[in-house]
Design a protein around this motif. Structure first.
Motif, PDB file in Angstrom:
ATOM      1  N   ALA A  46       0.806  -1.226   0.000  1.00 54.01           N
ATOM      2  CA  ALA A  46       0.000   0.000   0.000  1.00 54.01           C
ATOM      3  C   ALA A  46       0.842   1.281   0.000  1.00 54.01           C
ATOM      4  O   ALA A  46       0.304   2.370  -0.195  1.00 54.01           O
ATOM      5  CB  ALA A  46      -0.915   0.003   1.227  1.00 54.01           C
ATOM      6  N   ALA A  47       2.145   1.140   0.207  1.00 48.36           N
ATOM      7  CA  ALA A  47       2.990   2.303   0.481  1.00 48.36           C
ATOM      8  C   ALA A  47       2.947   3.449  -0.536  1.00 48.36           C
ATOM      9  O   ALA A  47       2.852   4.609  -0.143  1.00 48.36           O
ATOM     10  CB  ALA A  47       4.437   1.852   0.696  1.00 48.36           C
ATOM     11  N   PRO A  48       3.007   3.196  -1.842  1.00 45.61           N
ATOM     12  CA  PRO A  48       3.042   4.337  -2.772  1.00 45.61           C
ATOM     13  C   PRO A  48       1.790   5.225  -2.729  1.00 45.61           C
ATOM     14  O   PRO A  48       1.835   6.399  -3.079  1.00 45.61           O
ATOM     15  CB  PRO A  48       3.194   3.669  -4.146  1.00 45.61           C
ATOM     16  N   GLY A  49       0.669   4.650  -2.298  1.00 41.28           N
ATOM     17  CA  GLY A  49      -0.557   5.441  -2.205  1.00 41.28           C
ATOM     18  C   GLY A  49      -0.790   6.022  -0.834  1.00 41.28           C
ATOM     19  O   GLY A  49      -1.498   7.012  -0.683  1.00 41.28           O
ATOM     20  N   ASN A  50      -0.194   5.405   0.154  1.00 42.15           N
ATOM     21  CA  ASN A  50      -0.422   5.820   1.534  1.00 42.15           C
ATOM     22  C   ASN A  50       0.429   7.024   1.906  1.00 42.15           C
ATOM     23  O   ASN A  50       1.546   7.165   1.440  1.00 42.15           O
ATOM     24  CB  ASN A  50      -0.083   4.676   2.497  1.00 42.15           C
ATOM     25  N   GLU A  51      -0.119   7.850   2.756  1.00 42.49           N
ATOM     26  CA  GLU A  51       0.694   8.904   3.349  1.00 42.49           C
ATOM     27  C   GLU A  51       0.163   9.169   4.753  1.00 42.49           C
ATOM     28  O   GLU A  51      -1.038   9.219   4.977  1.00 42.49           O
ATOM     29  CB  GLU A  51       0.651  10.186   2.512  1.00 42.49           C
TER      30      GLU A  51
END
Length: 588
Positions: free
Chosen positions: A82-87
């Motif tokens: 999920a990292a590239p979309g998560n912030e």
């Protein structure tokens, strides 16, 4: 298991075991560790051009679960997918202290016992809707409503006024979370029973660092949330990228979020794809991926690869051996220790710990990129780490003496319990890369030398999803298990080892542990020296009791295409434990 890294404030579970989602300096002075110390923490700084695709390897021998929700995730592979979309809402400095440079600001008022969180104007979901106050509040409902079965609910959240009542179904809203400008405003004020010293830092567990798109999720019943398409197939995020395609458990493709508040990300596409750990070295050598973590046991195979930069860090994590001494009571929301559990004997636990030749294993199988650790508080936490903790280094003579003294007598090949009954110990260990089997069999062999009849649960290594299921649900076929935590960046231990924490998977509960956990997060602990003293006292206590015994940590080495810039492992350049993807790009 970030302390999670089980997740987030808690932690996610790693492939070495349970990776929430750390450790001290290497005690080995061998070439592998020395190599790693020379590695930079980031790729060389260069101007980045617009465009390009980056392929990221997610190394796992099982599919990722595919829970794209910060509140409901419990395993590190989901977090990585999920990292590239998560912030996260907050950025930090390199010591994990929250600053106001991120998507939201945080203001702490000790006198009024409040934390005020305001999301910045222009921070938008990938569908163009402004992130609002209700989106900041909704994660607390998701975590606290028992119908979601969220593993990451913890006693720390019950410091919020009204949270316990909502969790127990006695109230239909959380009274301590106020939205002064209404649900469509951008501010929430959280009212606490007591302020805590860790609140200034990311990963503190007392308030959430993620938002959830209420307008997108509100019509889904809580008991259907985890399995819903909005969480599994079409997650909505406000990070630099948005999901364009998910191949269940295998890959996620991301494209830019055109509403991203920091501006257009550099890349046109990011793909995260599962690759078997056994294939990782070949994938790196053949440049199949632009970013791939090195499996430490394969370091010698990849270290001479051309056209890559090796970037390294010592992560906030550790692997450990834990002993099952009780069960989770879901109705009461507490861990209940079984005084008569066969593993509830300190002498037995200590002897088992002394029977592990961790240093020799690290040296043989990871070229020194892994190293033994002695305490549950990693050295990155500075003076909270107690370097005087002795830990359990390999000592069969001492282990035998402890067992003899505690009346674990031998009857034939195996020792029996002090009451004369047979002693059979089932070990749960997760499947992994090709060195996992010989490592685990080696430990079992050492325990056999002590006359301890240890065997694997089910007779073999356990697949990851089944492993988590058995640990979380207190499967009776598990007496002890090998796992790992990725830790939150605030060192409080309540969310992992507290009486009311579902992630206290050992299920040990003692009045002394409760007292120390309370003291390290008390008002007195706003005094730094007092808090440090309590952390040291707790580490000595945990070392002596040996319910959870840390074994090792390892350098995390990442192979990055040498045309890429903007990749960094520094806390200030990461976001809730993940790369800040908006700044990654190809050098001009």
């Amino acid at each position: 298991m970030k302390k999670s890294k089980l997740l987030g404030s808690v932690g996610v579970v790693t492939a070495a075991a349970l990776a929430l989602v750390a450790c001290g300096k290497s005690g080995n002075d061998n070439s592998g560790a020395n190599d790693a110390k020379k590695f930079p923490a980031a790729t060389p700084k260069k101007a980045a051009k617009q465009g390009g695709t980056v392929n990221v390897a997610l190394e796992s021998d099982t599919p990722f679960t595919g829970i794209f929700s910060d509140e409901l995730q419990t395993v590190s592979s989901d977090s990585a997918a999920a990292a590239p979309g998560n912030e996260s809402l907050f950025d930090t400095d390199d010591h994990y202290k929250i600053n106001n440079k991120g998507a939201a600001t945080m203001k702490l008022d000790r006198a009024n016992k409040t934390v005020t969180i305001t999301v910045k104007k222009g921070v938008k979901w990938a569908d163009g809707k402004q992130v609002n106050a209700k989106d900041l509040e909704y994660p607390y409902e998701i975590l606290a409503n028992k119908k979601t079965q969220a593993q990451r609910y913890s006693s720390q959240l019950e410091e919020i006024e009204g949270m316990k009542e909502y969790h127990e179904g006695k109230a239909n809203k959380i009274s301590g979370i106020e939205m002064p400008d209404g649900e469509n405003g951008r501010t929430i004020v959280i009212h606490f029973k007591e302020m805590k010293p860790g609140m200034y830092y990311s990963g503190n567990g007392y308030f959430r660092e993620a938002a959830a798109p209420y307008h997108y999720l509100k019509d889904i019943p809580f008991n259907k949330l985890q399995s819903s398409d909005q969480i599994r197939k079409r997650p909505l995020t406000f990070g630099p990228f948005k999901v364009s395609k998910i191949v269940r458990g295998q890959s996620v493709t991301y494209v830019p979020n055109k509403y991203y508040w920091r501006g257009k990300p550099k890349l046109n596409k990011v793909t995260v794809q599962v690759v078997s750990p056994n294939s990782a070295s070949q994938a790196i050598k053949s440049h199949k991926f632009d970013i791939a973590q090195v499996i430490n046991s394969q370091w010698n195979q990849v270290k001479d690869t051309k056209s890559v930069n090796f970037v390294a860090q010592i992560p906030l994590s550790y692997n450990y051996l834990a002993f099952k001494v009780g069960k989770w009571d879901a109705k009461k929301g507490v861990n209940v220790m079984d005084k008569s559990s066969k593993m509830n004997n300190k002498s037995l636990r200590q002897a088992i710990a002394y029977g592990m030749n961790v240093a020799a294993v690290d040296k043989r199988y990871t070229q020194g990129l892994s190293f033994p650790v002695k305490t549950l508080i990693p050295a990155q936490f500075g003076d909270y780490h107690d370097s005087s903790v002795k830990g359990y280094s390999y000592n069969l003579k001492k282990a035998n003496q402890i067992l003899d003294k505690a009346s674990y007598k031998k009857k034939g090949k195996w020792r029996v319990q002090p009451n004369g009954k047979p002693l059979k110990i089932k070990l749960l260990a997760m499947s992994g890369n090709s060195t996992q089997e010989p490592i685990i069999q080696n430990y079992i062999q050492q325990w056999h030398k002590l006359g301890l009849n240890v065997s694997l649960t089910g007779g073999r290594l356990t697949e990851a999803n089944s492993f988590y299921d058995k640990v979380q649900n207190d499967d009776p076929s598990v007496d002890m298990f090998l796992a790992g935590w990725n830790l939150a960046s605030e060192p409080s231990q309540a969310s992992m080892y507290g009486e009311t924490s579902p992630m206290n998977y050992s299920r040990f509960v003692t009045s002394k542990n409760n007292k120390l956990l309370d003291e390290m997060d008390s008002q007195k602990s706003f005094n730094h020296k007092y808090r440090v003293d309590k952390f040291h006292e707790w580490q000595q206590y945990m070392n002596d009791e040996a319910y959870v015994v840390p074994t090792s940590n390892a350098y995390t080495v990442t192979a990055v295409n040498n045309k890429i810039t903007g990749f960094s492992t520094k806390p200030s350049q990461n976001n809730n434990g993940h790369q800040l993807w908006y700044q990654v790009g190809y050098a001009k």
